[in-house]
Scaffold this motif. Structure first.
Motif, mmCIF file in Angstrom:
data_model
loop_
_atom_site.group_PDB
_atom_site.id
_atom_site.type_symbol
_atom_site.label_atom_id
_atom_site.label_comp_id
_atom_site.label_asym_id
_atom_site.label_seq_id
_atom_site.Cartn_x
_atom_site.Cartn_y
_atom_site.Cartn_z
ATOM 1 N N ARG A 5 11.931 -22.076 56.079
ATOM 2 C CA ARG A 5 13.449 -22.048 56.232
ATOM 3 C C ARG A 5 14.027 -21.274 55.201
ATOM 4 N NH1 ARG A 5 14.807 -27.828 58.857
ATOM 5 N NH2 ARG A 5 12.808 -28.352 59.818
ATOM 6 N N GLY A 6 13.567 -20.065 54.787
ATOM 7 C CA GLY A 6 14.235 -19.390 53.521
ATOM 8 C C GLY A 6 13.614 -19.652 52.423
ATOM 9 N N ILE A 7 12.649 -19.735 52.048
ATOM 10 C CA ILE A 7 11.816 -19.983 50.550
ATOM 11 C C ILE A 7 11.864 -18.873 49.625
ATOM 12 C CG2 ILE A 7 9.734 -20.641 49.632
ATOM 13 C CD1 ILE A 7 8.894 -22.269 52.029
ATOM 14 N N ASP A 8 12.307 -19.104 48.473
ATOM 15 C CA ASP A 8 12.224 -17.937 47.429
ATOM 16 C C ASP A 8 10.883 -18.475 46.374
ATOM 17 O OD1 ASP A 8 14.709 -16.897 48.127
ATOM 18 O OD2 ASP A 8 15.694 -18.141 46.897
ATOM 19 N N LYS A 47 11.787 -16.496 55.854
ATOM 20 C CA LYS A 47 11.851 -17.297 57.041
ATOM 21 C C LYS A 47 10.849 -16.882 58.034
ATOM 22 C CE LYS A 47 16.726 -18.262 56.702
ATOM 23 N NZ LYS A 47 17.967 -18.004 57.166
ATOM 24 N N LYS A 48 10.224 -18.032 58.621
ATOM 25 C CA LYS A 48 9.356 -17.738 59.763
ATOM 26 C C LYS A 48 9.204 -18.992 60.738
ATOM 27 C CE LYS A 48 5.526 -15.936 61.516
ATOM 28 N NZ LYS A 48 5.362 -14.777 62.459
ATOM 29 N N ASP A 98 9.628 -13.516 59.792
ATOM 30 C CA ASP A 98 10.925 -13.277 60.668
ATOM 31 C C ASP A 98 11.877 -12.501 59.733
ATOM 32 O OD1 ASP A 98 9.484 -14.167 62.965
ATOM 33 O OD2 ASP A 98 10.267 -16.179 62.427
ATOM 34 N N GLU A 99 12.059 -13.081 58.542
ATOM 35 C CA GLU A 99 13.162 -12.620 57.610
ATOM 36 C C GLU A 99 12.922 -12.853 56.174
ATOM 37 O OE1 GLU A 99 17.324 -14.232 57.444
ATOM 38 O OE2 GLU A 99 17.110 -14.747 59.585
ATOM 39 N N LYS A 121 3.119 -24.699 53.052
ATOM 40 C CA LYS A 121 2.471 -24.019 51.894
ATOM 41 C C LYS A 121 1.512 -23.020 52.306
ATOM 42 C CE LYS A 121 -0.591 -27.831 50.865
ATOM 43 N NZ LYS A 121 -0.516 -28.582 51.883
ATOM 44 N N SER A 122 0.444 -23.207 53.538
ATOM 45 C CA SER A 122 -0.443 -22.300 53.986
ATOM 46 C C SER A 122 0.181 -21.130 54.669
ATOM 47 C CB SER A 122 -1.249 -22.872 54.857
ATOM 48 O OG SER A 122 -2.187 -23.653 54.045
ATOM 49 N N THR A 123 1.439 -21.262 55.105
ATOM 50 C CA THR A 123 2.254 -20.433 56.168
ATOM 51 C C THR A 123 2.650 -19.553 55.156
ATOM 52 O OG1 THR A 123 2.720 -22.184 57.700
ATOM 53 C CG2 THR A 123 3.938 -20.018 57.926
ATOM 54 N N LEU A 124 3.335 -19.999 54.127
ATOM 55 C CA LEU A 124 3.937 -19.149 53.101
ATOM 56 C C LEU A 124 2.872 -18.426 52.549
ATOM 57 C CD1 LEU A 124 6.497 -18.452 51.498
ATOM 58 C CD2 LEU A 124 5.603 -20.214 49.893
#
Lengths: 394, 265
Positions: free
Chosen positions: B27-30, B17-18, B63-64, B49-52
């Motif tokens: 929002r909570g990606i695996d 999460k970011k 953040d998480e 996608k770029s953020t990830l």
């Protein structure tokens, strides 16, 4: 590929590097003719080298500053100010010269780090930060010389840096009137150059790297050897190699080595070429900025020492316009205003070109106003040449 | 049955999460990437996608969520740190120093030192040039000399240098952010060939692209992101038209494989 074709290709690909050598050569030849040989007399050339010295060391430092996309306008008055501090240290504080010189160089480094603190840590544009330095050091220079005016430096060891020559070996009967140590050093330089070139060539051959064809290689060896030999011979005809020339040579060789052979040098150019990419590759751009400005400060101090020693005194206006002469020398020597491009050796040649123009036109009795205009033309021509050869390369 | 090491993903991101202020970018990606797999990452603008990938390459701290490299929990504090742990990122704008030559760029920030004199390291030019030469040969990259300045190379060649550079130091995973976005059609094919070549030589790759045909051509599996969530995680199969329709359906929100899970969570 034939010899001629290869030579043409070489010139085309390396015109940027050879351009200023050719320009210097042409300028010297023109003055040699217009002054009936006076320009290339031993005495004038020695003088020329000594006059170039204090600008050349600044131009070397300025090269790196411009390479990392900054500028330093404070170097002239910093040099003047530190020269005056050196004079006061010797005259009023009675410090020995061997303490004064390292002390002044360290002060220069501190001044450079102050600039880089403003630029790298606080993000102040270098133009503004160093303009403040220009004003500040100018004021400081006037302040410390206000009660004394020009300070005469009585120390002969110190003054020798700007006026003296390396000692000669005792006369052994051959070549009377010629400075033999200068000749020996010249021969030594030629030998070192040739051995180094041969070793490199053999190593490259062994590992299948591209090498120059034998003809061109020989030509290069002969040309450079003749150049070194010629200069040594001319200098030996007067009083030999000056201490200023020795200082400049050491600085140029040291900086050439650092910029071309070391990781630090590679990182300086990477920061100049693409600061973001450099940072992403783990190069600390701030650290490089500190190192470059510290080196600029140290070379400003050295320039101040050379100038004070040459005049045998510290004056209230020492260093005026040195910064612009150094910047001009760097641009004439092929440094790109866009950053990332420029060689230390080029800036030395650039400084020599600018001093040669002054010296030659003085000998010809050309009015100073025309001299400025001619130098302006050369500066513009050099930058146009730079832009033209760059776009051609793409 | 596969050996256990191969079953452990080379990269696993769990529940990432970011937020940027009020904006929930992730929002909570695996996400899992297996050994020797090419994973395509697709999504509309601002899908995350770029953020990830910036999280994975150390540029953003999440953040998480947790990141595992070959089964071990990893802390990535900055891009250099991620790089040291084997995560290489190829940036859209190549991130090369154009004033330096090919070999210098491949070894930028990781120069091979011959002699060290205090803080001054003398570089081993010859070693770096030879390594670069054999690297380019191995990847079948067509550049005449490793001493050529990058500013003299074409866009495709620059991208090839950037990719070659990412593989030069035993990377565990190579992330490519829009590697074909700025290229001509001919250059795109060469870059895609290079991706296939890397896969053939055992690399694990995540590729971001808005060109679905690129993803289709080189990827084994594809993840679609939408509004900071994973909406699809499927093998790349079928013909290109069917593939495109399916992806677009996920991208615009008409289909969502993970909706229930989110509601439950």
């Amino acid at each position: 590929m034939s010899f001629i074709n290869y030579a043409q290709k070489m010139v085309r690909e390396n015109i940027r590097e050879y351009g200023m050598f050719i320009a210097l050569f042409i300028i010297m030849m023109v003055f040699a003719i217009t002054t009936n040989g006076l320009f290339i007399s031993s005495r004038n050339l020695v003088n020329l080298v000594n006059q170039t010295g204090y600008i050349a060391v600044l131009a070397v430092g300025m090269t790196l500053v411009i390479v990392i996309r900054h500028i330093d306008l404070s170097v002239g008055f910093l040099a003047g100010f530190l020269g005056a501090v050196a004079a006061i240290a010797m005259v009023s504080w009675h410090l020995p010269v061997y303490v004064v010189i390292p002390m002044i160089l360290i002060l220069g480094i501190v001044a450079g780090l102050f600039t880089s603190f403003l630029v790298a840590q606080l993000g102040i544009p270098a133009f503004v930060a160093t303009l403040a330095g220009w004003l500040g050091y100018r004021g400081a220079l006037q302040l410390i010389t206000i009660s004394t005016g020009t300070i005469i430096i009585p120390n002969e060891t110190f003054n020798a840096i700007g006026n003296g020559f390396i000692p000669d070996i005792p006369d052994i009967g051959i070549l009377p009137g010629v400075h033999k140590l200068t000749l020996i050093l010249g021969l030594l330089a030629i030998t070192l150059f040739i051995t180094n070139e041969l070793i490199t060539r053999r190593r490259m051959q062994k590992h299948n790297f591209e090498i120059l064809p034998a003809g061109i290689f020989t030509l290069k060896l002969v040309f450079v050897s003749a150049l070194i030999g010629g200069i040594a011979w001319i200098l030996a005809g007067y009083q030999g190699l000056s201490w200023t020339a020795v200082v400049v040579l050491i600085v140029v060789i040291l900086y050439d080595f650092i910029t071309s052979k070391t990781v630090l040098g590679r990182h300086i150019y990477a920061v100049g070429g693409n600061p973001e990419a450099a940072e992403l590759s783990g190069i600390r751009v701030k650290k490089i900025t500190h190192v470059v400005f510290a080196s600029m400060g140290m070379l400003s101090a050295l320039s101040g020492i050379l100038f004070a020693a040459r005049l045998r005194s510290a004056t209230t206006v020492a260093g005026t316009l040195f910064e612009l002469d150094a910047i001009a020398a760097a641009f004439v020597g092929g440094v790109s205003a866009a950053g990332g491009v420029g060689k230390v050796m080029g800036s030395l040649i650039g400084a020599l070109v600018m001093t040669s123009l002054t010296s030659g036109m003085n000998l010809m009795g050309i009015d100073i106003s025309y001299q400025y205009i001619v130098r302006a033309g050369v500066l513009v021509a050099a930058v146009i040449f730079d832009v033209a050869t760059r776009s051609q390369g793409k | 049955m596969k050996p256990i090491e191969e079953a452990i993903p080379v990269v696993e991101m769990r529940n990432i999460k970011k937020n940027f202020g009020a904006v929930q970018a992730l929002r909570g990606i695996d996400l899992a990437l297996h050994h020797n797999e090419v994973l395509g990452l697709v999504g509309d603008n601002a899908a995350g996608k770029s953020t990830l990938m910036k999280v994975l390459s150390g540029a953003y701290i999440p953040d998480e969520g947790e990141i595992f490299l070959e089964g071990k929990k990893a802390h990535l504090s900055n891009p250099m740190d991620a790089r040291r742990q084997g995560i290489e990122m190829v940036y859209q704008d190549y991130a090369l120093a154009n004033n330096l030559d090919v070999a210098a760029n491949v070894f930028l920030g990781r120069e091979v030192v011959r002699i060290r004199l205090g803080p001054i390291g003398v570089m081993d030019h010859r070693h770096m040039e030879q390594e670069t030469k054999s690297l380019l040969n191995r990847l079948k990259i067509d550049i005449s000399s490793v001493r050529q300045k990058v500013e003299r190379l074409s866009g495709g060649q620059r991208q090839a240098v950037a990719i070659a550079r990412s593989t030069a130091f035993n990377a565990k995973v190579i992330i490519m952010d829009e590697p074909t976005a700025a290229l001509s059609v001919a250059a795109i094919d060469k870059v895609l060939d290079l991706v296939r070549e890397l896969k053939a030589q055992g690399s694990s790759i995540i590729i971001i692209s808005h060109r679905l045909e690129d993803i289709y051509q080189v990827s084994d599996r594809m993840i679609v992101l939408r509004q900071g969530r994973k909406v699809s995680d499927t093998p790349v199969e079928g013909d290109i038209h069917e593939f495109r329709e399916r992806v677009v359906a996920y991208m615009i929100g008409a289909r969502d494989d993970f909706r229930e899970k989110t509601v439950a969570g």
